[in-house]
Design a protein around this motif. Structure first.
Motif, PDB file in Angstrom:
ATOM      1  N   GLU A 107       0.821  -1.202   0.000  1.00 54.97           N
ATOM      2  CA  GLU A 107       0.000   0.000   0.000  1.00 54.97           C
ATOM      3  C   GLU A 107       0.862   1.263   0.000  1.00 54.97           C
ATOM      4  O   GLU A 107       1.900   1.316   0.680  1.00 54.97           O
ATOM      5  CB  GLU A 107      -0.902   0.022   1.236  1.00 54.97           C
ATOM      6  N   ILE A 108       0.440   2.246  -0.774  1.00 53.24           N
ATOM      7  CA  ILE A 108       1.123   3.535  -0.750  1.00 53.24           C
ATOM      8  C   ILE A 108       0.931   4.158   0.622  1.00 53.24           C
ATOM      9  O   ILE A 108      -0.188   4.257   1.136  1.00 53.24           O
ATOM     10  CB  ILE A 108       0.572   4.477  -1.838  1.00 53.24           C
ATOM     11  N   MET A 109       2.034   4.615   1.233  1.00 53.50           N
ATOM     12  CA  MET A 109       1.973   5.255   2.543  1.00 53.50           C
ATOM     13  C   MET A 109       1.892   6.772   2.400  1.00 53.50           C
ATOM     14  O   MET A 109       0.981   7.418   2.900  1.00 53.50           O
ATOM     15  CB  MET A 109       3.217   4.877   3.361  1.00 53.50           C
ATOM     16  N   GLU A 110       2.866   7.334   1.691  1.00 50.53           N
ATOM     17  CA  GLU A 110       2.982   8.777   1.513  1.00 50.53           C
ATOM     18  C   GLU A 110       4.156   9.041   0.580  1.00 50.53           C
ATOM     19  O   GLU A 110       4.841   8.118   0.133  1.00 50.53           O
ATOM     20  CB  GLU A 110       3.239   9.457   2.856  1.00 50.53           C
ATOM     21  N   GLY A 111       4.420  10.318   0.318  1.00 52.81           N
ATOM     22  CA  GLY A 111       5.628  10.694  -0.381  1.00 52.81           C
ATOM     23  C   GLY A 111       6.732  10.990   0.618  1.00 52.81           C
ATOM     24  O   GLY A 111       6.486  11.137   1.815  1.00 52.81           O
ATOM     25  N   SER A 112       7.958  11.104   0.124  1.00 61.94           N
ATOM     26  CA  SER A 112       9.085  11.352   1.025  1.00 61.94           C
ATOM     27  C   SER A 112       9.024  12.746   1.643  1.00 61.94           C
ATOM     28  O   SER A 112       9.499  12.956   2.757  1.00 61.94           O
ATOM     29  CB  SER A 112      10.411  11.167   0.287  1.00 61.94           C
ATOM     30  N   ILE A 113       8.421  13.716   0.919  1.00 58.39           N
ATOM     31  CA  ILE A 113       8.281  15.067   1.455  1.00 58.39           C
ATOM     32  C   ILE A 113       6.885  15.635   1.200  1.00 58.39           C
ATOM     33  O   ILE A 113       6.647  16.818   1.439  1.00 58.39           O
ATOM     34  CB  ILE A 113       9.346  16.032   0.891  1.00 58.39           C
TER      35      ILE A 113
END
Length: 263
Positions: free
Chosen positions: A175-181
């Protein structure tokens, strides 16, 4: 997890143009109309992190009212006629420092909502990290422990924060969590409304950061939460990204092998 090992942080934009554009916006969550982008959400985010880690002295500092908190930040601003990037850093003793750096001027409307007029030349390349990251309190809350974000960026060939590029972190379930920033947003069909497509962002249960622009986007109805897997993403599909310094940014998914990360 020792409080000596890391500090909690929140990065936000100071922009003297902000009070004027939110003056008539009843939906904007800052009753003081300060130049600090989404200031109440940043204070709340830091307080939530301090509570998670049991930092009582930090919690006490963060319980000051919004006016006092803004005055504290004001003491770090070198020139109140220019935009700045602030990085609030707090340790377990409640000691708080603010790092201030210049940031580029931008259309302040991009801070309030995604704009269809955003230039295609400003579209960021968005890669998917091939490795998996285990969710933890250090992925839910923003801290100085960021080696796994840096490593993900380097795996996608992103070597500078100045690059118009982002990488999406993925948990062990794919699952996609988030972007690095940034926080990502994807357009997906609402099964309850036929062919209509709405913007969605990954739920916190996927392990990503409880970001300030994410909270704002959800509160304003720009998006809802939905689990998005890495396998769901299509090469070339449009997405949106957001963070507390740049506001909302247009993005485009680039699958591995479809484009050289350095171009």
């Amino acid at each position: 997890m020792s409080g000596d090992d890391f500090r909690i942080i929140s990065s936000l934009r100071y922009d003297p143009a902000l009070p004027a554009i939110v003056g008539a916006a009843d939906f904007y969550p800052d009753p003081l109309r300060t130049p600090y982008y989404l200031l109440p959400y940043h204070q709340e985010r830091l307080r939530s992190a301090a509570t998670c880690f049991g930092w009582d002295k930090a919690i006490t500092f963060l319980k000051q009212d919004l006016h006092q908190f803004a005055q504290f930040l004001d003491s770090f601003i070198p020139d109140n006629t220019k935009p700045w990037r602030l990085r609030i850093v707090m340790d377990s003793t409640g000691a708080c420092d603010v790092e201030v750096n210049p940031t580029a001027s931008m259309d302040p409307l991009s801070l309030l909502t995604p704009s269809q007029s955003t230039s295609q030349s400003n579209t960021w390349r968005v890669y998917i990290d091939p490795e998996r990251i285990a969710p933890s309190a250090l992925t839910t809350h923003k801290t100085t422990t960021r080696d796994f974000y840096t490593a993900a960026r380097l795996r996608s060939g992103i070597t500078s924060l100045l690059e118009q590029a982002e990488v999406l972190l993925v948990n062990p379930s794919g699952e996609i969590m988030e972007g690095s920033i940034t926080t990502p947003y994807f357009r997906r069909r609402d099964t309850t409304r036929g062919d209509n497509k709405d913007w969605v962002t990954p739920p916190l249960s996927s392990g990503g950061n409880a970001g300030t622009t994410r909270q704002y986007a959800l509160a304003q109805g720009f998006c809802t939460e939905q689990v998005i897997t890495a396998a769901d993403l299509v090469d070339g599909e449009e997405c949106w990204l957001s963070n507390g310094v740049r506001g909302f940014i247009r993005g485009r998914i680039v699958l591995r092998g479809s484009e050289d990360p350095h171009t």
